[in-house]
Design a protein around this motif. Structure first.
Motif, PDB file in Angstrom:
ATOM      1  N   THR A 592       0.833  -1.207   0.000  1.00  0.00           N
ATOM      2  CA  THR A 592       0.000   0.000   0.000  1.00  0.00           C
ATOM      3  C   THR A 592       0.865   1.252   0.000  1.00  0.00           C
ATOM      4  N   THR A 593       1.886   1.204   0.814  1.00  0.00           N
ATOM      5  CA  THR A 593       2.790   2.360   0.879  1.00  0.00           C
ATOM      6  C   THR A 593       3.493   2.550  -0.460  1.00  0.00           C
ATOM      7  N   LYS A 594       3.919   1.430  -1.089  1.00  0.00           N
ATOM      8  CA  LYS A 594       4.622   1.489  -2.374  1.00  0.00           C
ATOM      9  C   LYS A 594       3.702   2.039  -3.460  1.00  0.00           C
ATOM     10  N   THR A 595       2.460   1.644  -3.459  1.00  0.00           N
ATOM     11  CA  THR A 595       1.498   2.122  -4.444  1.00  0.00           C
ATOM     12  C   THR A 595       1.245   3.620  -4.279  1.00  0.00           C
ATOM     13  N   SER A 596       1.185   4.028  -3.038  1.00  0.00           N
ATOM     14  CA  SER A 596       0.950   5.447  -2.761  1.00  0.00           C
ATOM     15  C   SER A 596       2.115   6.294  -3.266  1.00  0.00           C
ATOM     16  N   LEU A 597       3.320   5.762  -3.077  1.00  0.00           N
ATOM     17  CA  LEU A 597       4.496   6.513  -3.520  1.00  0.00           C
ATOM     18  C   LEU A 597       4.554   6.584  -5.040  1.00  0.00           C
ATOM     19  N   GLU A 598       4.199   5.504  -5.727  1.00  0.00           N
ATOM     20  CA  GLU A 598       4.225   5.480  -7.177  1.00  0.00           C
ATOM     21  C   GLU A 598       3.160   6.410  -7.784  1.00  0.00           C
ATOM     22  N   ALA A 599       2.075   6.520  -7.090  1.00  0.00           N
ATOM     23  CA  ALA A 599       1.029   7.393  -7.583  1.00  0.00           C
ATOM     24  C   ALA A 599       1.442   8.850  -7.401  1.00  0.00           C
TER      25      ALA A 599
END
Length: 599
Positions: A592-599
């Motif tokens: 979730t954290t990784k997805t947030s950063l990529e977005a």
């Protein structure tokens, strides 16, 4: 004429050695000897000295020179030989006195002429006969003469000792027995007779209309004989019979000893309620319970775990102040301790001490240990230790240890320390177990300093602190958050002992996990095998749970799980599920954290 004098005096000498007893002239065969005797003879009552009823009834004409010697002196006097002079000792008191007077008269010449003329024979015969008749009448009036018909006795015993057809009562009716106290007692005291036969014979002998009178002696003989058989059926029948006799006679025919025998029999047969019933009948039978009565009743009740009833009897015993001997007091104390009535047992102990009765040591030790199981009674046990002295105190380590454990359990550690110091000064010498109890008490109370001091005292006494001692102190340090001090104590334990306990490491690991210092906890887990300690599921379980819940470190948790599998240890399902859950949560959070950063 001279021959008649010689014959008379010779007969007198022989009769004095025979000591014939008085018998009833209507009975030709009477005896006071064992039933197995083959001949019929006469014997006396136990309390009456022998008498010769017809001293001069028969005169023998055959006189040996060794029996009696008569000679005439130059003056015509008659001299008596030493054998004849002793004739009076063979007679009763009255007969001997009269015979002695006759002898003195002969010696002095007062009746010598009468003897020579043959006139004294009948006169002396009548004098001695009258005297003996008077003595016999007195004995019969006093009830001192009892007759046993030997033939009837032998026939009756043969019947009772064998099997027979039909009713025993009808057979006894046909025998026409001459009953008296001695006859009945002889039958009752004969061995190898079934109890039921003795009971049936007693019932027949004492039935209504019988001339035989039941006495305390007869009842005692019956009870003793039947109680020897230890048959349950006979016990109930005997008690019913004794109860009927006691209610019928309304006097003191039932003795305390007989009732005690019955209670003891009920105790051996495990019949507690019957024993209680007998005890409650004492007043009805005009009997006063004695020390054995209370003991046998309490023993019977405790054997069947009727401890509340036994306590009621014990209270009566204490109120009456009647205690049995020391050994029996010890058994009562042990019974009450088994029934968890230690305080009531203590009351009996104090009364025994007042009466200077000293129960066996095993009973005292049992009482002290039982008192120490209950917090309210520990101080009573502590007081009892003062009664130990000398050699007894030297070997009383078990009761002293029990009291120290009780004091520590009730958190009276200061009193436990005082007792420990008394033991060091006066004995018994304390061992590791006593020191460890006090150390554990101080450690549990949070007073680690006192615990360490006791451990040092232990060393000065020449005792080596064991692994348990170090573990207890380490636990106290861990509970106080003093991990450095705990590790120092661990290092000291490593130097003293080549192999430590898993509990020691488990305590430290728990402390580091509580502080979330997992690196040190894992380090301790790794070094356990270096000191001969096999890791178990508890250490792994504690570490894995701490890593998952506090550090969310599922990776190290999984490594520990794999290590457990290699060692053949199995983790419980809850902890396994915990690892999976934490792993999913962490991975999901990372994604979730990784997805947030990529977005």
């Amino acid at each position: 004429m001279w021959r008649s004098v010689v014959a008379a005096r010779a007969s007198l000498s022989r009769c004095s050695g025979r000591k014939l007893s008085i018998t009833n002239t209507r009975t030709s065969k009477t005896l006071f000897q064992s039933p197995s005797a083959s001949s019929t003879s006469f014997c006396l009552s136990r309390s009456t000295p022998p008498h010769n009823r017809r001293f001069f009834s028969q005169l023998s004409s055959n006189v040996g020179d060794s029996e009696l010697h008569l000679s005439e002196s130059s003056h015509g006097d008659i001299s008596v030989s030493p054998e004849a002079e002793q004739f009076s000792e063979s007679f009763g008191e009255n007969d001997g006195a009269q015979a002695k007077d006759w002898q003195d008269s002969v010696s002095s010449g007062e009746i010598s002429s009468a003897l020579l003329n043959g006139s004294a024979h009948d006169e002396l015969n009548e004098q001695f006969s009258a005297s003996n008749d008077e003595n016999a009448t007195q004995m019969e009036n006093e009830g001192g003469v009892h007759e046993i018909n030997v033939e009837q006795l032998e026939n009756l015993l043969s019947l009772l000792q064998s099997s027979f057809d039909g009713s025993l009562e009808s057979i006894l009716d046909e025998m026409s027995l001459n009953l008296n106290e001695e006859f009945v007692v002889r039958v009752l005291e004969t061995p190898s007779i079934l109890g039921e036969n003795l009971i049936s014979f007693f019932k027949w002998a004492s039935k209504d209309g019988s001339e035989f009178k039941v006495t305390s002696r007869v009842v005692d003989a019956l009870v003793r004989s039947v109680c020897r058989n230890l048959r349950k059926k006979d016990a109930y029948a005997l008690w019913d019979l004794v109860k009927d006799v006691g209610e019928k006679e309304k006097n003191d025919v039932i003795s305390v000893e007989s009732l005690n025998e019955l209670i003891s029999l009920c105790s051996k047969l495990g019949k507690a309620k019957a024993a209680m019933e007998i005890f409650n009948k004492f007043e009805d039978f005009y009997c006063e319970p004695n020390a054995d009565t209370y003991y046998f009743t309490i023993d019977a009740l405790c054997r069947r775990s009727f401890f509340d009833w036994a306590l009621s009897i014990s209270e009566k015993m204490i109120d009456a102040g009647k205690l049995p001997d020391a050994e029996k007091v010890g058994k009562i104390i042990s019974w009450f301790c088994k029934g968890k009535k230690a305080k009531d047992a203590y009351l009996i102990y104090t009364l025994a001490k007042e009466k200077e009765l000293y129960p066996p040591g095993c009973s005292i030790n049992f009482l002290i240990s039982s008192l120490c199981r209950e917090d309210d009674n520990v101080k009573l046990a502590l007081e009892m230790l003062d009664d130990f002295a000398g050699k007894e105190r030297k070997y009383a380590i078990k009761p002293f240890s029990a009291v120290i454990q009780g004091l520590c359990r009730t958190k009276d550690v200061s009193e436990a320390k005082k007792l420990l110091l008394k033991m060091i000064a006066s004995g018994p010498p304390p061992g590791n177990a006593v020191f460890n109890s006090v150390i554990h008490g101080f450690s549990k109370a949070g007073d680690v300093g006192e615990a360490v001091d006791i451990m040092k005292l232990m060393g000065r006494r020449g005792l080596k602190p064991d692994v348990y001692t170090y573990t207890v102190i380490i636990s106290a340090y861990v509970n106080g958050g003093q991990m450095d001090e705990a590790c120092k104590m661990l290092s000291q334990a490593k130097r003293k002992h080549s192999q430590l306990s898993p509990v020691t490491y488990h305590t430290l690991i728990r402390g580091y996990c509580k502080l979330e210092d997992f690196d040190k906890a894992l380090k301790l887990l790794a070094e356990m095998k270096d000191h001969g300690v096999q890791t178990n599921v508890d250490e792994y379980n504690k570490l894995i749970q701490s890593l998952c819940l506090k550090a969310l470190d599922w990776e190290r948790a999984e490594k520990l799980l794999e290590e457990m599998k290699e060692k053949g240890l199995h983790l419980n399902g809850i902890t396994r599920g915990l690892i999976r859950a934490v792993k999913e949560i962490v991975i999901e959070e990372v994604e979730t954290t990784k997805t947030s950063l990529e977005a």
